[in-house]
Design a protein around this motif. Structure first.
Motif, short mmCIF file in Angstrom:
data_model
loop_
_atom_site.label_atom_id
_atom_site.label_comp_id
_atom_site.label_asym_id
_atom_site.label_seq_id
_atom_site.Cartn_x
_atom_site.Cartn_y
_atom_site.Cartn_z
N SER A 181 3.78 3.36 11.73
CA SER A 181 3.65 3.99 12.52
C SER A 181 3.23 5.33 11.78
CB SER A 181 4.95 5.19 13.40
OG SER A 181 5.82 5.83 12.40
N LEU A 182 2.79 5.21 9.98
CA LEU A 182 2.48 6.28 8.95
C LEU A 182 0.87 6.13 9.37
CD1 LEU A 182 4.90 5.24 6.25
CD2 LEU A 182 4.87 7.48 7.70
N ASP A 183 0.33 7.58 8.69
CA ASP A 183 -0.97 7.85 8.20
C ASP A 183 -1.77 6.22 7.69
OD1 ASP A 183 -3.14 8.64 9.36
OD2 ASP A 183 -2.88 10.54 7.48
N TRP A 184 -2.09 5.60 8.30
CA TRP A 184 -2.25 4.17 7.76
C TRP A 184 -2.62 3.33 8.82
CZ3 TRP A 184 1.30 2.00 3.11
CH2 TRP A 184 1.90 1.67 4.09
N GLN A 185 -3.76 1.73 8.58
CA GLN A 185 -3.73 1.73 9.83
C GLN A 185 -3.26 -0.31 8.89
OE1 GLN A 185 -8.09 0.13 9.71
NE2 GLN A 185 -8.66 1.99 10.74
N VAL A 186 -2.20 -0.66 9.64
CA VAL A 186 -1.36 -1.84 9.25
C VAL A 186 -1.41 -3.16 9.95
CG1 VAL A 186 0.93 -2.66 8.39
CG2 VAL A 186 0.64 -0.47 8.21
N MET B 113 0.92 4.04 -2.87
CA MET B 113 -0.37 3.85 -4.09
C MET B 113 -1.05 4.72 -2.75
SD MET B 113 0.86 0.04 -5.03
CE MET B 113 -0.02 -0.10 -6.95
N GLY B 114 -1.34 4.91 -2.21
CA GLY B 114 -2.48 5.29 -1.23
C GLY B 114 -3.46 4.74 -0.96
N PHE B 115 -2.61 3.60 -0.72
CA PHE B 115 -3.26 2.14 0.31
C PHE B 115 -4.06 3.29 2.07
CE2 PHE B 115 -1.42 -0.76 -2.33
CZ PHE B 115 -2.57 -0.96 -2.98
N ARG B 116 -5.36 2.78 2.23
CA ARG B 116 -5.14 3.43 3.71
C ARG B 116 -5.02 1.84 4.80
NH1 ARG B 116 -3.09 7.25 4.04
NH2 ARG B 116 -3.76 8.43 5.20
N GLN B 117 -5.79 0.83 4.11
CA GLN B 117 -5.74 -0.22 5.05
C GLN B 117 -4.62 -1.45 4.19
OE1 GLN B 117 -9.76 -0.60 5.76
NE2 GLN B 117 -10.36 0.26 7.14
N VAL B 118 -3.76 -1.92 4.80
CA VAL B 118 -2.98 -3.07 4.89
C VAL B 118 -3.03 -4.29 5.60
CG1 VAL B 118 -0.78 -3.65 3.78
CG2 VAL B 118 -1.04 -1.52 3.67
N GLN B 119 -2.74 -5.21 5.42
CA GLN B 119 -2.71 -6.27 6.22
C GLN B 119 -1.64 -7.05 5.70
OE1 GLN B 119 -4.90 -10.10 5.66
NE2 GLN B 119 -5.99 -9.45 7.53
#
Length: 102
Positions: free
Chosen positions: A40-45, A1-7
């Protein structure tokens, strides 16, 4: 969905510890490996602990998923109880935590 930051919020401290430290021989190592791969994907979790009273909607959805086979499950039409919890979440009603002190 294109999210870059996920909590990710969970009421399970043991799950958070497993994700951070479980070895290959753990019974849920396949799930843990998949979670680590997604992290490890290109986003912040960020995975954080919240008491279930802090997110009753997620707690309710988790209870619906308990016992179902692994995979994605979607709620197309929320049940009256889910609508109830969503409404109270939107207006900021707090859910009390009942503690047995005996």
């Amino acid at each position: 969905m294109g999210f870059r930051q996920v909590q990710v919020q969970t009421d399970s401290l043991s799950s958070i510890h497993l994700i951070g430290s479980a070895g290959e021989r753990h019974p849920h190592s396949a799930w843990i490996s998949e979670i680590r791969r997604l992290q490890s994907l290109d986003w912040q979790v960020e995975i954080i602990h919240v008491y279930r009273e802090g997110n009753v909607v997620a707690d309710y959805l988790a209870s619906l998923g308990h016992g179902r086979p692994p995979g994605d499950h979607f709620v197309d039409a929320p049940s009256p109880l889910l609508n109830y919890w969503l409404y109270f979440d939107c207006i900021g009603v707090l859910t009390p935590r009942l503690v047995n002190i005996n």
